[in-house]
Design a protein around this motif. Structure first.
Motif, PDB file in Angstrom:
ATOM      1  N   LEU A  15       0.832  -1.195   0.000  1.00  0.00           N
ATOM      2  CA  LEU A  15       0.000   0.000   0.000  1.00  0.00           C
ATOM      3  C   LEU A  15       0.872   1.253   0.000  1.00  0.00           C
ATOM      4  O   LEU A  15       0.638   2.196  -0.766  1.00  0.00           O
ATOM      5  CB  LEU A  15      -0.934  -0.002   1.217  1.00  0.00           C
ATOM      6  N   LEU A  16       1.895   1.265   0.829  1.00  0.00           N
ATOM      7  CA  LEU A  16       2.803   2.411   0.885  1.00  0.00           C
ATOM      8  C   LEU A  16       3.496   2.616  -0.458  1.00  0.00           C
ATOM      9  O   LEU A  16       3.635   3.752  -0.927  1.00  0.00           O
ATOM     10  CB  LEU A  16       3.837   2.229   1.995  1.00  0.00           C
ATOM     11  N   GLN A  17       3.889   1.547  -1.094  1.00  0.00           N
ATOM     12  CA  GLN A  17       4.547   1.642  -2.401  1.00  0.00           C
ATOM     13  C   GLN A  17       3.617   2.302  -3.425  1.00  0.00           C
ATOM     14  O   GLN A  17       4.032   3.144  -4.207  1.00  0.00           O
ATOM     15  CB  GLN A  17       4.960   0.254  -2.875  1.00  0.00           C
ATOM     16  N   LYS A  18       2.346   1.949  -3.386  1.00  0.00           N
ATOM     17  CA  LYS A  18       1.375   2.543  -4.311  1.00  0.00           C
ATOM     18  C   LYS A  18       1.171   4.030  -4.018  1.00  0.00           C
ATOM     19  O   LYS A  18       1.057   4.842  -4.939  1.00  0.00           O
ATOM     20  CB  LYS A  18       0.063   1.780  -4.251  1.00  0.00           C
ATOM     21  N   VAL A  19       1.133   4.398  -2.742  1.00  0.00           N
ATOM     22  CA  VAL A  19       0.994   5.812  -2.370  1.00  0.00           C
ATOM     23  C   VAL A  19       2.241   6.589  -2.795  1.00  0.00           C
ATOM     24  O   VAL A  19       2.135   7.708  -3.305  1.00  0.00           O
ATOM     25  CB  VAL A  19       0.721   5.972  -0.859  1.00  0.00           C
ATOM     26  N   GLU A  20       3.406   6.003  -2.604  1.00  0.00           N
ATOM     27  CA  GLU A  20       4.657   6.666  -3.009  1.00  0.00           C
ATOM     28  C   GLU A  20       4.684   6.899  -4.520  1.00  0.00           C
ATOM     29  O   GLU A  20       5.089   7.973  -4.974  1.00  0.00           O
ATOM     30  CB  GLU A  20       5.857   5.835  -2.578  1.00  0.00           C
ATOM     31  N   LYS A  21       4.232   5.936  -5.287  1.00  0.00           N
ATOM     32  CA  LYS A  21       4.185   6.068  -6.751  1.00  0.00           C
ATOM     33  C   LYS A  21       3.206   7.171  -7.139  1.00  0.00           C
ATOM     34  O   LYS A  21       3.504   8.014  -7.993  1.00  0.00           O
ATOM     35  CB  LYS A  21       3.776   4.727  -7.370  1.00  0.00           C
ATOM     36  N   TRP A  22       2.030   7.166  -6.516  1.00  0.00           N
ATOM     37  CA  TRP A  22       1.013   8.193  -6.785  1.00  0.00           C
ATOM     38  C   TRP A  22       1.575   9.575  -6.459  1.00  0.00           C
ATOM     39  O   TRP A  22       1.415  10.527  -7.229  1.00  0.00           O
ATOM     40  CB  TRP A  22      -0.231   7.881  -5.972  1.00  0.00           C
ATOM     41  N   ALA A  23       2.243   9.683  -5.324  1.00  0.00           N
ATOM     42  CA  ALA A  23       2.836  10.962  -4.916  1.00  0.00           C
ATOM     43  C   ALA A  23       3.864  11.433  -5.947  1.00  0.00           C
ATOM     44  O   ALA A  23       3.867  12.603  -6.347  1.00  0.00           O
ATOM     45  CB  ALA A  23       3.481  10.832  -3.535  1.00  0.00           C
ATOM     46  N   ALA A  24       4.716  10.533  -6.372  1.00  0.00           N
ATOM     47  CA  ALA A  24       5.738  10.895  -7.360  1.00  0.00           C
ATOM     48  C   ALA A  24       5.095  11.340  -8.672  1.00  0.00           C
ATOM     49  O   ALA A  24       5.554  12.301  -9.302  1.00  0.00           O
ATOM     50  CB  ALA A  24       6.670   9.704  -7.601  1.00  0.00           C
ATOM     51  N   ASP A  25       4.030  10.667  -9.070  1.00  0.00           N
ATOM     52  CA  ASP A  25       3.323  11.027 -10.304  1.00  0.00           C
ATOM     53  C   ASP A  25       2.739  12.434 -10.237  1.00  0.00           C
ATOM     54  O   ASP A  25       2.578  13.091 -11.271  1.00  0.00           O
ATOM     55  CB  ASP A  25       2.192  10.035 -10.592  1.00  0.00           C
ATOM     56  N   GLN A  33       1.096  13.679  -0.067  1.00  0.00           N
ATOM     57  CA  GLN A  33       0.059  12.906  -0.745  1.00  0.00           C
ATOM     58  C   GLN A  33      -0.932  12.325   0.262  1.00  0.00           C
ATOM     59  O   GLN A  33      -2.141  12.388   0.053  1.00  0.00           O
ATOM     60  CB  GLN A  33       0.678  11.777  -1.577  1.00  0.00           C
ATOM     61  N   LEU A  34      -0.422  11.778   1.360  1.00  0.00           N
ATOM     62  CA  LEU A  34      -1.307  11.229   2.392  1.00  0.00           C
ATOM     63  C   LEU A  34      -2.184  12.330   2.989  1.00  0.00           C
ATOM     64  O   LEU A  34      -3.379  12.128   3.218  1.00  0.00           O
ATOM     65  CB  LEU A  34      -0.498  10.525   3.482  1.00  0.00           C
TER      66      LEU A  34
END
Length: 56
Positions: A15-25, A33-34
């Motif tokens: 889940l954290l990996q997906k949030v990190e990717k979304w944030a980077a995007d 992002q959170l």
């Protein structure tokens, strides 16, 4: 700017990996992002004051 209170958040690594990717995007930090996700959820649920300065 309002004072921010730090706290520990435990997340599933995937889940954290997906949030990190979304944030980077979206050119945000993971923390930013959170914070944005939580703000949007509160706004959508009608839990923010209508005249709140942070309610953009």
């Amino acid at each position: 700017m309002a004072k921010k209170k730090p706290f520990v958040l435990r997340l599933d690594p995937e889940l954290l990996q997906k949030v990190e990717k979304w944030a980077a995007d979206e050119f945000r930090s993971t923390n930013g992002q959170l914070e944005w996700i939580i703000h949007q959820a509160l706004k959508d649920a009608g839990r923010l004051k209508k005249n709140s300065k942070s309610d953009n």
